[in-house]
Design a protein around this motif. Structure first.
Motif, PDB file in Angstrom:
ATOM      1  N   ILE A  75       0.835  -1.199   0.000  1.00  0.00           N
ATOM      2  CA  ILE A  75       0.000   0.000   0.000  1.00  0.00           C
ATOM      3  C   ILE A  75       0.872   1.251   0.000  1.00  0.00           C
ATOM      4  N   LYS A  76       1.909   1.240   0.816  1.00  0.00           N
ATOM      5  CA  LYS A  76       2.820   2.380   0.882  1.00  0.00           C
ATOM      6  C   LYS A  76       3.506   2.595  -0.469  1.00  0.00           C
ATOM      7  N   GLN A  77       3.925   1.507  -1.081  1.00  0.00           N
ATOM      8  CA  GLN A  77       4.577   1.602  -2.394  1.00  0.00           C
ATOM      9  C   GLN A  77       3.597   2.141  -3.437  1.00  0.00           C
ATOM     10  N   TYR A  78       2.343   1.668  -3.378  1.00  0.00           N
ATOM     11  CA  TYR A  78       1.324   2.130  -4.321  1.00  0.00           C
ATOM     12  C   TYR A  78       1.071   3.635  -4.139  1.00  0.00           C
ATOM     13  N   LYS A  79       0.988   4.095  -2.872  1.00  0.00           N
ATOM     14  CA  LYS A  79       0.765   5.519  -2.610  1.00  0.00           C
ATOM     15  C   LYS A  79       1.928   6.361  -3.128  1.00  0.00           C
ATOM     16  N   MET A  80       3.137   5.899  -2.894  1.00  0.00           N
ATOM     17  CA  MET A  80       4.301   6.648  -3.357  1.00  0.00           C
ATOM     18  C   MET A  80       4.313   6.737  -4.886  1.00  0.00           C
ATOM     19  N   GLU A  81       3.975   5.641  -5.542  1.00  0.00           N
ATOM     20  CA  GLU A  81       3.933   5.628  -7.007  1.00  0.00           C
ATOM     21  C   GLU A  81       2.859   6.585  -7.512  1.00  0.00           C
ATOM     22  N   ARG A  82       1.716   6.572  -6.854  1.00  0.00           N
ATOM     23  CA  ARG A  82       0.610   7.448  -7.262  1.00  0.00           C
ATOM     24  C   ARG A  82       0.983   8.925  -7.059  1.00  0.00           C
ATOM     25  N   GLU A  83       1.614   9.238  -5.936  1.00  0.00           N
ATOM     26  CA  GLU A  83       2.049  10.617  -5.691  1.00  0.00           C
ATOM     27  C   GLU A  83       3.076  11.053  -6.729  1.00  0.00           C
ATOM     28  N   ARG A  84       3.970  10.148  -7.068  1.00  0.00           N
ATOM     29  CA  ARG A  84       4.985  10.476  -8.078  1.00  0.00           C
ATOM     30  C   ARG A  84       4.330  10.771  -9.427  1.00  0.00           C
ATOM     31  N   GLN A  85       3.352   9.935  -9.810  1.00  0.00           N
ATOM     32  CA  GLN A  85       2.652  10.170 -11.073  1.00  0.00           C
ATOM     33  C   GLN A  85       1.872  11.477 -11.042  1.00  0.00           C
ATOM     34  N   GLN A  86       1.255  11.767  -9.890  1.00  0.00           N
ATOM     35  CA  GLN A  86       0.482  13.002  -9.766  1.00  0.00           C
ATOM     36  C   GLN A  86       1.404  14.222  -9.877  1.00  0.00           C
ATOM     37  N   LYS A  87       2.585  14.145  -9.280  1.00  0.00           N
ATOM     38  CA  LYS A  87       3.549  15.236  -9.389  1.00  0.00           C
ATOM     39  C   LYS A  87       3.962  15.449 -10.849  1.00  0.00           C
ATOM     40  N   LEU A  88       4.231  14.342 -11.533  1.00  0.00           N
ATOM     41  CA  LEU A  88       4.622  14.461 -12.946  1.00  0.00           C
ATOM     42  C   LEU A  88       3.503  15.098 -13.768  1.00  0.00           C
ATOM     43  N   GLU A  89       2.252  14.682 -13.521  1.00  0.00           N
ATOM     44  CA  GLU A  89       1.116  15.258 -14.255  1.00  0.00           C
ATOM     45  C   GLU A  89       0.981  16.751 -13.964  1.00  0.00           C
ATOM     46  N   GLU A  90       1.164  17.153 -12.709  1.00  0.00           N
ATOM     47  CA  GLU A  90       1.071  18.569 -12.359  1.00  0.00           C
ATOM     48  C   GLU A  90       2.172  19.371 -13.038  1.00  0.00           C
ATOM     49  N   GLN A  91       3.370  18.819 -13.085  1.00  0.00           N
ATOM     50  CA  GLN A  91       4.474  19.522 -13.748  1.00  0.00           C
ATOM     51  C   GLN A  91       4.189  19.679 -15.247  1.00  0.00           C
ATOM     52  N   GLU A  92       3.662  18.621 -15.865  1.00  0.00           N
ATOM     53  CA  GLU A  92       3.324  18.709 -17.290  1.00  0.00           C
ATOM     54  C   GLU A  92       2.218  19.731 -17.514  1.00  0.00           C
ATOM     55  N   GLU A  93       1.235  19.774 -16.615  1.00  0.00           N
ATOM     56  CA  GLU A  93       0.133  20.731 -16.725  1.00  0.00           C
ATOM     57  C   GLU A  93       0.667  22.159 -16.596  1.00  0.00           C
ATOM     58  N   ILE A  94       1.589  22.376 -15.657  1.00  0.00           N
ATOM     59  CA  ILE A  94       2.177  23.708 -15.481  1.00  0.00           C
ATOM     60  C   ILE A  94       2.952  24.121 -16.726  1.00  0.00           C
ATOM     61  N   LYS A  95       3.712  23.197 -17.295  1.00  0.00           N
ATOM     62  CA  LYS A  95       4.468  23.505 -18.518  1.00  0.00           C
ATOM     63  C   LYS A  95       3.513  23.872 -19.656  1.00  0.00           C
ATOM     64  N   ARG A  96       2.440  23.097 -19.787  1.00  0.00           N
ATOM     65  CA  ARG A  96       1.471  23.353 -20.865  1.00  0.00           C
ATOM     66  C   ARG A  96       0.799  24.716 -20.673  1.00  0.00           C
ATOM     67  N   LEU A  97       0.413  25.030 -19.411  1.00  0.00           N
ATOM     68  CA  LEU A  97      -0.236  26.314 -19.151  1.00  0.00           C
ATOM     69  C   LEU A  97       0.713  27.484 -19.399  1.00  0.00           C
ATOM     70  N   ARG A  98       1.977  27.306 -19.075  1.00  0.00           N
ATOM     71  CA  ARG A  98       2.944  28.383 -19.311  1.00  0.00           C
ATOM     72  C   ARG A  98       3.118  28.659 -20.806  1.00  0.00           C
ATOM     73  N   LYS A  99       3.034  27.605 -21.598  1.00  0.00           N
ATOM     74  CA  LYS A  99       3.145  27.802 -23.050  1.00  0.00           C
ATOM     75  C   LYS A  99       1.904  28.480 -23.603  1.00  0.00           C
ATOM     76  N   GLU A 100       0.720  28.069 -23.106  1.00  0.00           N
ATOM     77  CA  GLU A 100      -0.538  28.616 -23.632  1.00  0.00           C
ATOM     78  C   GLU A 100      -0.789  30.031 -23.130  1.00  0.00           C
ATOM     79  N   LEU A 101      -0.449  30.320 -21.899  1.00  0.00           N
ATOM     80  CA  LEU A 101      -0.803  31.589 -21.298  1.00  0.00           C
ATOM     81  C   LEU A 101       0.292  32.636 -21.447  1.00  0.00           C
ATOM     82  N   VAL A 102       0.845  32.677 -22.597  1.00  0.00           N
ATOM     83  CA  VAL A 102       1.837  33.711 -22.878  1.00  0.00           C
ATOM     84  C   VAL A 102       1.077  35.032 -22.982  1.00  0.00           C
ATOM     85  N   PRO A 103       1.508  36.070 -22.273  1.00  0.00           N
ATOM     86  CA  PRO A 103       0.761  37.331 -22.339  1.00  0.00           C
ATOM     87  C   PRO A 103       0.792  37.912 -23.748  1.00  0.00           C
TER      88      PRO A 103
END
Length: 176
Positions: A75-103
């Motif tokens: 369970i601990k390993q599964y949670k750590m893996e899920r948190e890692r994937q969630q962090k990666l998704e958030e980083q990708e989302e931030i990168k995508r938003l920075r590209k789209e939201l150019v002033p």
């Protein structure tokens, strides 16, 4: 000890005179050979391994504790893996938003054509006068009179004004 030695000597000397049924020929007595032969020896008892309930329970409990620890680890390993994937998704989302939201530059408003508001097409509201009269079902029950009843001069005469009350108090006290 002496009787035993004598018995052995007799047995050795009288072995030739024994009958087939084990009796001596002389006096009808039993031979001592039958008496001195050791009975067959019993085999030693082999101890059986005891299986106590406590031992069985301890083994089962250890197995269960191992399973629980394994499950918690998974369970601990599964949670750590899920948190890692969630962090990666958030980083990708931030990168995508920075590209789209150019002033980008806003268009300048047109000041050569001034804004003129259009007249509304709705009908204006018709005002109504407020109702100051209290309905009969909302009157105070202890007095049993409404606003309409108090408007008459007869009711006002019975109610003393505050000035009259203070004058009466001064008269009673003699302060006037």
């Amino acid at each position: 000890m002496e009787p035993l030695k004598e018995a052995r000597n007799r047995v050795e000397g009288s072995s030739s005179s024994d009958n087939s049924n084990g009796r001596t020929s002389g006096g009808g007595r039993r031979s001592l050979t039958n008496c001195l032969i050791k009975p067959p020896v019993k085999k030693n008892t082999i101890s059986i391994d005891l299986k106590l309930h406590n031992d069985i329970r301890a083994v089962e409990r250890a197995r269960f504790a191992h399973q629980v620890a394994e499950k918690r680890r998974l369970i601990k390993q599964y949670k750590m893996e899920r948190e890692r994937q969630q962090k990666l998704e958030e980083q990708e989302e931030i990168k995508r938003l920075r590209k789209e939201l150019v002033p980008k530059a806003q268009l300048m408003p047109y000041f050569d054509r001034p804004f003129v508001p259009r007249r509304s097409e709705k009908q204006p509201t018709v005002p109504r006068e407020p109702k100051f009269c209290i309905p009969r079902h909302k009157t105070i029950r202890c007095c049993r009179m409404s606003c309409n009843d108090m408007s008459g001069p007869s009711q006002l005469q019975h109610l003393p004004s505050s000035v009259e009350k203070t004058e009466a108090l001064y008269k009673n006290r003699g302060l006037q």
